[in-house]
Design an enzyme around this catalytic site. Structure first.
Site, PDB file in Angstrom:
ATOM      1  N   GLY A  18       0.833  -1.212   0.000  1.00 55.00           N
ATOM      2  CA  GLY A  18       0.000   0.000   0.000  1.00 55.00           C
ATOM      3  C   GLY A  18       0.860   1.251   0.000  1.00 55.00           C
ATOM      4  O   GLY A  18       2.087   1.184   0.138  1.00 55.00           O
ATOM      5  N   GLU A 210      -2.451  12.868  27.793  1.00 55.39           N
ATOM      6  CA  GLU A 210      -3.351  13.923  27.348  1.00 55.39           C
ATOM      7  C   GLU A 210      -4.687  13.759  28.044  1.00 55.39           C
ATOM      8  O   GLU A 210      -4.904  12.808  28.801  1.00 55.39           O
ATOM      9  CB  GLU A 210      -3.504  13.895  25.814  1.00 55.39           C
ATOM     10  CG  GLU A 210      -4.103  12.623  25.265  1.00 55.39           C
ATOM     11  CD  GLU A 210      -4.038  12.536  23.734  1.00 55.39           C
ATOM     12  OE1 GLU A 210      -3.110  13.097  23.123  1.00 55.39           O
ATOM     13  OE2 GLU A 210      -4.922  11.894  23.159  1.00 55.39           O
ATOM     14  N   HIS A 248      -7.848  13.128  18.566  1.00 56.72           N
ATOM     15  CA  HIS A 248      -7.796  11.718  18.960  1.00 56.72           C
ATOM     16  C   HIS A 248      -9.159  11.301  19.515  1.00 56.72           C
ATOM     17  O   HIS A 248      -9.752  12.035  20.304  1.00 56.72           O
ATOM     18  CB  HIS A 248      -6.762  11.498  20.074  1.00 56.72           C
ATOM     19  CG  HIS A 248      -5.346  11.668  19.606  1.00 56.72           C
ATOM     20  ND1 HIS A 248      -4.327  11.986  20.478  1.00 56.72           N
ATOM     21  CD2 HIS A 248      -4.792  11.575  18.390  1.00 56.72           C
ATOM     22  CE1 HIS A 248      -3.197  12.070  19.795  1.00 56.72           C
ATOM     23  NE2 HIS A 248      -3.452  11.823  18.518  1.00 56.72           N
TER      24      HIS A 248
END
Lengths: 294, 379
Positions: A18, A210, A248
């Protein structure tokens, strides 16, 4: 030495033909990683870059090349299946770079992966690098320096920022691990902290968290009870609003839980030095290592 | 992605969950017609993506079709927490004898779907969880086997004494689990689950949050997105493959990577500025994305300066530089731009920028300090 990967790692690349898979396989080869096989169904028998044999299935590849780790660059719709295939073929370490895998897919395959005894890193992560010996994933090799600081992070480019500061100041790294930004991931902070703690070639640990979830809080408690090496921590998202997904999938403050201040307080309460800015990593690592050696 | 109640009800209906009939309407005349069809008293419920609709006056009981139309007149167009109500759900009023809570969440810690039930429903479940956690029963479900019949029955007995109610609730829990797994949800919730005076167990509300990652595979679900409920800039950003979230400050931020984008916003604050947005241009940077990013940010009148913070890895910094130069040829940017870039192809990026009369900084702190200073000069 290092954790999870080293110069002995024999890597297999799923999705090697890919766009992303071929580009990053080239980069991993140039870095010196032992890439011993690729897998793309229907392209078995061909060679990648005139040197790496391609197989139709992971089982074939493992059987013929004794690969012991896999990295996955396949599209989100097929990624959970690729993880399961790697686990079924007996690979001990599976690193999934793919972003955008539906969470239900992961819920369904994780028990299978665990039953097979495999360790999954990610998904939606930059992978890992043991500077000077091997890289698995997409972390740029040129920003790293061999050394004795372990780095574990939920982020990609923020990790590069922090590692870059360390490297520029001559503070090298044993291994840098990106564990990924999704709510459900295979390897968490505690797994990496435990591995760094028992690695004789790691002297200090930098963890970059985070907002969202309580992984960092649990990791902080783990540090207090189980980690003797100095730990330095950073939390991104002090200015993030509640209830919004900050890029995210896992970076979301739900209700009042998962805030940056809550996580930083947990760090401080458990003996983890808190970086206010990414650049603070260098002096905090030096300070904590100085304390240890005195 | 949050669904409206009427959309969530459709997923519930497909799974067979028992609910009162109901229809959605956008005009008072439609509401009147629905109320006539349903007969008896009805409840008119504002369809907006926020809690506290009742407290804000967005849920009203009407005894006849005429009153239903009057309430619809008030509710349609009403603003609840910055969101304009453009649709209402009309359901028959149900005489209820008890209210319970049943919800399914994605639990990060156990890495499983977790079913939560409580006999104290109808109220803010987070308050119950905080003040009396013993009133909530939790069960982590192994997705290999699903919700097993005895598990559902045990939870049913935690809610009711009457065996008919227990069985009906157990069935609804199983159906709620199916809605969760079959549609790739991160939350499915019924609050309240009621027993009616006729002895039925019914879902009186429906809440579903879908995992954004499922939408590519499920175009039928992607169609449920209500773009009128989102800021236009965020919709435009999503169509361009960017993640953008508007904030209240005046420093526009363009960053690659979510973690670095958050850290950049935090650093702006650290140096005394206020970020105007979160913006992640993602990993593979084509110049067109950068053009769209700049277009969206410059449209916000509160932005007084723009900061680029690019750490090239997969992202090529020369692509970003080209994007900036292209954007400035296409439209005028009135506010100062401060650029930090480092990593992949940075020499080329610096050359492209300098040919266009711009410079780039190498360090993140330096760039943030400078952009904050420019904002203060402009004030």
């Amino acid at each position: 030495m290092s954790i999870l990967i080293d110069s002995q790692t024999r890597l297999l690349v799923q999705g090697i033909t890919g766009r992303d898979g071929s580009f990053h396989t080239q980069q991993m080869l140039e870095y010196g990683t032992q890439v011993c096989a690729g897998v793309t169904p229907g392209k078995g028998g061909q060679l990648f870059a005139n040197s790496v044999p391609i197989f139709n299935t992971v089982a074939d590849a493992v059987h013929q090349t004794s690969a012991n780790a896999a990295v996955i660059y396949v599209p989100p719709a097929f990624a959970a299946g690729a993880i399961a295939e790697a686990a079924d073929a007996g690979l001990g370490l599976i690193v999934c770079i793919t972003e955008g895998i539906p969470t239900v897919d992961l819920l369904r395959i994780l028990p299978f992966v665990r039953e097979k005894g495999a360790r999954l890193v990610g998904p939606n992560c930059p992978g890992l690098i043991s500077p000077g010996s091997a890289k698995v994933g997409i972390i740029p090799g040129n920003i790293c320096l061999p050394g004795r600081v372990g780095v574990v992070s939920r982020s990609g480019t923020l990790t590069y920022e922090v590692v870059n500061h360390l490297t520029r100041e001559g503070v090298g790294q044993s291994t840098c691990v990106g564990i990924g930004g999704d709510p459900i991931i295979g390897t968490n902070f505690i797994d990496c902290l435990a591995a760094f703690e028992s690695d004789p070639d790691t002297d200090a640990i930098v963890m970059i968290g985070e907002i969202g979830g309580t992984d960092e809080q649990q990791a902080a408690e783990f540090v207090a009870g189980n980690v003797k090496k100095p730990v330095i921590g950073f939390i991104a998202g002090q200015t993030a609003p509640k209830g919004r997904r900050m890029g995210h999938a896992g970076a979301i403050i739900s209700g009042s839980s998962g805030t940056a201040s809550e996580k930083m307080a947990a760090f401080e309460a458990n003996g983890i030095s808190v970086m206010e800015r990414p650049v603070d990593v260098v002096h905090l690592v030096r300070e904590r290592l100085g304390q240890v050696s005195v | 992605m949050n669904l409206h109640e009427y959309q969530a009800r459709e997923l519930f209906r497909q799974a067979g969950i028992r609910m009162p009939d109901g229809e959605v309407a956008t005009k008072p005349s439609e509401v009147e017609a629905i109320a006539t069809r349903l007969g008896g008293g009805v409840v008119i419920k504002a369809q907006v993506h926020t809690g506290g609709r009742g407290k804000a006056g967005g849920v009203k009981l009407a005894t006849d079709p005429r009153e239903a139309a009057e309430h619809a007149e008030t509710i349609l167009g009403m603003v609840i927490k910055d969101l304009v109500v453009s649709k209402v759900l009309v359901v028959p009023a149900v005489e209820i004898s008890s209210e319970a809570y049943v919800g399914m969440i994605l639990d990060r810690e156990s890495q499983r779907p977790v079913l939560m039930v409580s006999a104290s429903g109808g109220v803010d479940i987070e308050e119950v969880a905080a003040s009396s956690p013993e009133k909530i029963r939790r069960l982590a479900i192994d997705p290999r086997f699903g919700l097993l019949p005895h598990q559902a029955m045990e939870l049913g007995f935690a809610l009711y004494d009457d065996l008919r109610h227990v069985r009906a609730a157990a069935k609804i829990m199983t159906q709620l689990y199916d809605v969760f797994m079959d549609n790739g949800a991160t939350l499915t919730e019924i609050n309240p689950l009621v027993t009616s005076s006729e002895g039925e167990v019914l879902a009186l509300d429906a809440k579903v949050t879908l995992d954004d990652n499922i939408l590519e595979r499920r175009p039928d679900l992607a169609l449920l997105r209500d773009e009128t409920a989102e800021a236009t800039s965020e919709v435009e950003a999503r169509h361009a493959g960017l993640t953008f979230i508007k904030l209240d400050g005046n420093v526009g931020c363009v960053v690659n990577g979510a973690g670095l984008a958050m850290a950049t916003m935090d650093l702006v604050k650290y140096y005394g500025g206020e970020p105007a947005n979160f913006l992640d241009i993602g990993g593979s940077s084509n110049p067109e994305k950068v053009v769209t990013a700049l277009r969206i940010i410059t449209r916000d009148p509160s932005v007084k300066a723009i900061l680029f913070n690019i750490f090239g890895g997969i992202t090529r910094t020369d692509d970003v530089a080209n994007g900036i130069v292209t954007a400035l040829q296409q439209f005028k940017v009135e506010v100062p731009i401060v650029i930090r870039l480092t990593g992949t192809n940075e020499e080329e990026a610096i050359r492209i920028l300098s040919e266009a009369g711009m410079t780039a900084l190498n360090g993140m702190d330096e760039a943030v300090e400078q952009v904050v200073a420019r904002v203060k000069e402009a004030a």
